[in-house]
Structure formats: C-alpha cells, structure tokens
Design a protein around this motif. Structure first.
Motif, mmCIF file in Angstrom:
data_model
loop_
_atom_site.group_PDB
_atom_site.id
_atom_site.type_symbol
_atom_site.label_atom_id
_atom_site.label_comp_id
_atom_site.label_asym_id
_atom_site.label_seq_id
_atom_site.Cartn_x
_atom_site.Cartn_y
_atom_site.Cartn_z
ATOM 1 N N UNK A 72 -11.331 -90.385 -82.782
ATOM 2 C CA UNK A 72 -12.003 -90.520 -84.071
ATOM 3 C C UNK A 72 -11.179 -89.873 -85.183
ATOM 4 N N UNK A 73 -10.618 -88.708 -84.927
ATOM 5 C CA UNK A 73 -9.774 -88.049 -85.940
ATOM 6 C C UNK A 73 -8.586 -88.931 -86.330
ATOM 7 N N UNK A 74 -7.959 -89.572 -85.348
ATOM 8 C CA UNK A 74 -6.823 -90.453 -85.628
ATOM 9 C C UNK A 74 -7.249 -91.659 -86.465
ATOM 10 N N UNK A 75 -8.401 -92.227 -86.137
ATOM 11 C CA UNK A 75 -8.903 -93.358 -86.931
ATOM 12 C C UNK A 75 -9.231 -92.914 -88.353
ATOM 13 N N UNK A 76 -9.886 -91.779 -88.486
ATOM 14 C CA UNK A 76 -10.223 -91.259 -89.810
ATOM 15 C C UNK A 76 -8.960 -90.984 -90.627
ATOM 16 N N UNK A 77 -7.911 -90.476 -90.002
ATOM 17 C CA UNK A 77 -6.651 -90.199 -90.699
ATOM 18 C C UNK A 77 -6.015 -91.482 -91.232
ATOM 19 N N UNK A 78 -6.369 -92.606 -90.618
ATOM 20 C CA UNK A 78 -5.857 -93.907 -91.053
ATOM 21 C C UNK A 78 -6.808 -94.599 -92.027
ATOM 22 N N UNK A 79 -7.899 -93.922 -92.375
ATOM 23 C CA UNK A 79 -8.807 -94.468 -93.372
ATOM 24 C C UNK A 79 -10.073 -95.110 -92.845
ATOM 25 N N UNK A 80 -10.311 -95.043 -91.532
ATOM 26 C CA UNK A 80 -11.522 -95.657 -90.974
ATOM 27 C C UNK A 80 -12.739 -94.838 -91.372
ATOM 28 N N UNK A 81 -13.822 -95.525 -91.780
ATOM 29 C CA UNK A 81 -15.021 -94.827 -92.263
ATOM 30 C C UNK A 81 -16.310 -95.352 -91.636
ATOM 31 N N UNK A 82 -16.224 -96.014 -90.507
ATOM 32 C CA UNK A 82 -17.417 -96.588 -89.882
ATOM 33 C C UNK A 82 -18.296 -95.546 -89.208
ATOM 34 N N UNK A 83 -19.303 -96.048 -88.500
ATOM 35 C CA UNK A 83 -20.249 -95.198 -87.762
ATOM 36 C C UNK A 83 -19.750 -95.068 -86.325
ATOM 37 N N UNK A 84 -19.748 -93.848 -85.797
ATOM 38 C CA UNK A 84 -19.191 -93.600 -84.472
ATOM 39 C C UNK A 84 -20.218 -92.997 -83.522
ATOM 40 N N UNK A 85 -20.142 -93.433 -82.257
ATOM 41 C CA UNK A 85 -21.010 -92.948 -81.192
ATOM 42 C C UNK A 85 -20.113 -92.516 -80.033
#
Length: 123
Positions: A72-85
C-alpha cells in the motif's frame, strides 16, 4: 436488465499468494460486479499498469516478496488514492493499528466472510 461494461465496473487490485483464496475471492468479487486484476506477489501488482487506476486494493498481509503494508505504501507513493482492505490469517492489535495508520479501511481475518469483504469495500 442492463449490465455495466467492464470500463464502468469498479476495479479491484487483488494481491494474494494462495491460489485457492485468490481465485475464490476473484470469483466472488467478479460475481458482485467488480472488474478484478489478481496477482500472487506484490512486485507483479506494482508492475501492472492498471494498478494505479484501481478503485480498490484487497491485499494479503503476508506475501512472498513483501507485505500488504509495504504494498500500500508503494502504491500511495505512486499516487494511488483508492480504498484498501488488508487480509490476514494472523490478526493482532499491532497489525490492526499499523494497517489503519497506513491507510487501510479495514483488516479482515481469513477465512474471509463474504459480507465482511463486501462491507469493507463499501457495498
């Protein structure tokens, strides 16, 4: 009755290393109207160009090449802002707190219960 085209269906990035769990979760989500991209390792999901456009992330905590928190941290660092489970077979108060601090909306214990997963996704 009309059905949504694949482009209109909410998309899920599913990352789970257990083949049976991944396939059953993929089928469940697909049957509920989600478009699902499924991977068995974090690196494959991060290499998937569609990952950053996914509406949702459903990830296992323990992955062969990483863990769900780092993913999740890697996705967020690339700009991802969705909902995560986050899913795990070994929940703990510390993991629940770390998942929430990272941005996970929910931590679900395996085996997954359909209503809990769909509820965590906002259905």
């Amino acid at each position: 009755m009309t059905t949504a085209s694949p482009a209109e269906r909410p998309s899920v990035l599913l990352v789970e290393d257990d083949d049976g769990v991944r396939r059953s979760t993929q089928l469940l989500l697909h049957g509920q109207g989600y478009q699902v991209r499924a991977h068995s390792v974090a690196s494959a999901s991060l290499a998937d160009p569609a990952a950053l456009t996914a509406d949702y992330l459903v990830a296992d905590y323990c992955l062969p090449d990483s863990d769900g928190i780092a993913l999740l941290r890697a996705l967020q660092a690339r700009g991802w802002t969705g909902r995560a489970v986050l899913m795990t077979g070994y929940p703990s108060p510390a993991l629940t707190a770390e998942a929430a601090a990272t941005g996970y909306a929910a931590l679900l214990e395996k085996p997954l219960r359909t209503h809990e997963l769909l509820g965590a996704l906002g259905n």
